[in-house]
Design a protein around this motif. Sequence first.
Motif, short mmCIF file in Angstrom:
data_model
loop_
_atom_site.label_atom_id
_atom_site.label_comp_id
_atom_site.label_asym_id
_atom_site.label_seq_id
_atom_site.Cartn_x
_atom_site.Cartn_y
_atom_site.Cartn_z
N MET A 1 27.44 51.01 -82.74
CA MET A 1 28.56 50.10 -82.96
C MET A 1 29.63 50.73 -83.84
SD MET A 1 29.94 47.18 -82.37
CE MET A 1 28.61 46.23 -81.64
N PHE A 2 29.26 51.72 -84.73
CA PHE A 2 30.24 52.36 -85.55
C PHE A 2 30.93 53.48 -84.79
CE2 PHE A 2 28.31 50.95 -89.81
CZ PHE A 2 29.08 49.80 -89.76
N SER A 3 31.32 53.19 -83.56
CA SER A 3 32.20 54.04 -82.78
C SER A 3 33.60 53.48 -82.98
CB SER A 3 31.79 53.98 -81.31
OG SER A 3 31.91 52.65 -80.85
N TYR A 4 34.53 53.88 -82.11
CA TYR A 4 35.87 53.31 -82.19
C TYR A 4 35.83 51.81 -81.94
CZ TYR A 4 36.03 53.17 -77.07
OH TYR A 4 35.79 52.89 -75.75
N VAL A 5 34.84 51.33 -81.15
CA VAL A 5 34.71 49.89 -80.89
C VAL A 5 34.42 49.16 -82.20
CG1 VAL A 5 33.42 48.10 -79.67
CG2 VAL A 5 33.93 50.27 -78.52
N GLY A 6 33.46 49.67 -82.98
CA GLY A 6 33.14 49.06 -84.26
C GLY A 6 34.32 49.07 -85.20
N GLY A 7 35.09 50.14 -85.18
CA GLY A 7 36.29 50.20 -86.02
C GLY A 7 37.29 49.13 -85.66
N PHE A 8 37.47 48.89 -84.37
CA PHE A 8 38.38 47.83 -83.94
C PHE A 8 37.86 46.45 -84.33
CE2 PHE A 8 40.40 50.94 -81.02
CZ PHE A 8 41.73 50.66 -81.32
N VAL A 9 36.55 46.26 -84.28
CA VAL A 9 35.99 44.96 -84.68
C VAL A 9 36.22 44.72 -86.17
CG1 VAL A 9 33.89 43.56 -84.85
CG2 VAL A 9 34.28 44.96 -82.82
N LEU A 10 36.10 45.76 -86.99
CA LEU A 10 36.40 45.63 -88.41
C LEU A 10 37.88 45.30 -88.63
CD1 LEU A 10 34.28 48.52 -89.96
CD2 LEU A 10 33.84 46.05 -90.11
N LEU A 11 38.76 45.89 -87.83
CA LEU A 11 40.17 45.52 -87.89
C LEU A 11 40.34 44.05 -87.53
CD1 LEU A 11 43.21 46.09 -88.09
CD2 LEU A 11 43.13 46.90 -85.70
N ALA A 12 39.62 43.59 -86.51
CA ALA A 12 39.68 42.18 -86.13
C ALA A 12 39.21 41.29 -87.26
CB ALA A 12 38.82 41.94 -84.88
N ALA A 13 38.21 41.76 -88.01
CA ALA A 13 37.71 40.99 -89.16
C ALA A 13 38.81 40.80 -90.19
CB ALA A 13 36.50 41.70 -89.78
N LEU A 14 39.54 41.86 -90.49
CA LEU A 14 40.64 41.75 -91.44
C LEU A 14 41.73 40.80 -90.93
CD1 LEU A 14 42.25 42.58 -93.93
CD2 LEU A 14 43.01 44.62 -92.68
N LEU A 15 42.07 40.94 -89.67
CA LEU A 15 43.09 40.06 -89.09
C LEU A 15 42.63 38.61 -89.09
CD1 LEU A 15 44.17 42.25 -86.02
CD2 LEU A 15 45.45 41.89 -88.16
N HIS A 16 41.35 38.39 -88.81
CA HIS A 16 40.83 37.03 -88.77
C HIS A 16 40.89 36.37 -90.15
CE1 HIS A 16 38.56 33.87 -86.67
NE2 HIS A 16 38.02 33.65 -87.87
N ALA A 17 40.48 37.11 -91.17
CA ALA A 17 40.56 36.57 -92.53
C ALA A 17 42.00 36.27 -92.90
CB ALA A 17 39.95 37.56 -93.51
N THR A 18 42.93 37.10 -92.43
CA THR A 18 44.35 36.92 -92.76
C THR A 18 44.89 35.62 -92.20
OG1 THR A 18 44.69 39.32 -92.85
CG2 THR A 18 46.64 37.93 -92.56
N TRP A 19 44.63 35.36 -90.90
CA TRP A 19 45.21 34.14 -90.35
C TRP A 19 44.52 32.89 -90.87
CZ3 TRP A 19 43.24 30.11 -87.60
CH2 TRP A 19 42.10 30.29 -86.83
#
Length: 275
Positions: A1-19
């Motif tokens: 999961m810590f491929s580029y896919v996992g990195g994008f999911v972590l970005l989604a986590a930051l975006l989700h907390a933001t909204w």
Amino acid sequence: MFSYVGGFVLLAALLHATWNAMLHGNADRFLSMTWMSICIGVVSLAALPFLPMPHAGAWPCIVASGLVHIAYNMALVRAYRSGDLGETYLIARGSSPMLVALGAALFAREHPGVLQIAGIVLVSSGIISLALQRGNVSRKGAWAAFVTGATIAIYTVIDGIGVRASGDAMAYTAWMFAFYLLMPLLFIAMRGAHALRAPLPVVVQNAAGGLVSIAAYGIVIWAMQYGAMGAVSALRETSVVFAALIGRMFLNEQLSARRLVSCCVIAMGAICIGA
């Protein structure tokens, strides 16, 4: 999961907390959620002519998920009336990964490995412990947050199944998000059309929150084509670490040493998922 896919999911986590922080920071969360939903629905409709049609097998999931998302929006607004971001957000997000893993096992025959299961448990446990440390979570607030978590789990499993049958993640996401245009109809039915008026800065802020929400969950839907639903869900819920920092920096919420320990437990869970 810590491929580029996992990195994008972590970005989604930051975006989700933001909204979520943007929504929680507004006094009238129902109105804010409605304007966010209008933006989400309009942008999704505008994208549809440029996307292929999802495969026929995905349509039951698109419709079901769209309707469950409306229920989620209402549950989230209700939960935020009962507590601060550090309580309701945490309980709602912490209760969902294990429910997603169970739903995925029952309906999609997904069976994550031992380390992934351990990671899901650690993430969920760390998140719930963050909320319970405060010791002032009301029964009403906890119930509203758990209902919100259940809706998160339901739509996540539906979307995990649906996107794999759709043939195109962006098309699936756009059609599902088009159902958000039901939110203003629901708002008008409950409060009247006149209550939808809001100052332009409020509309712009909520429209921005809607765009962030599209990006956050669109990434998650895309990622569920490649990873187990429970693991993707748990990794996304590391957003609570970002939420805790946002709450401390912008909403004047406390971040104690015990809460930092819980955040470390969540990080350990994320590492297990990525192992």
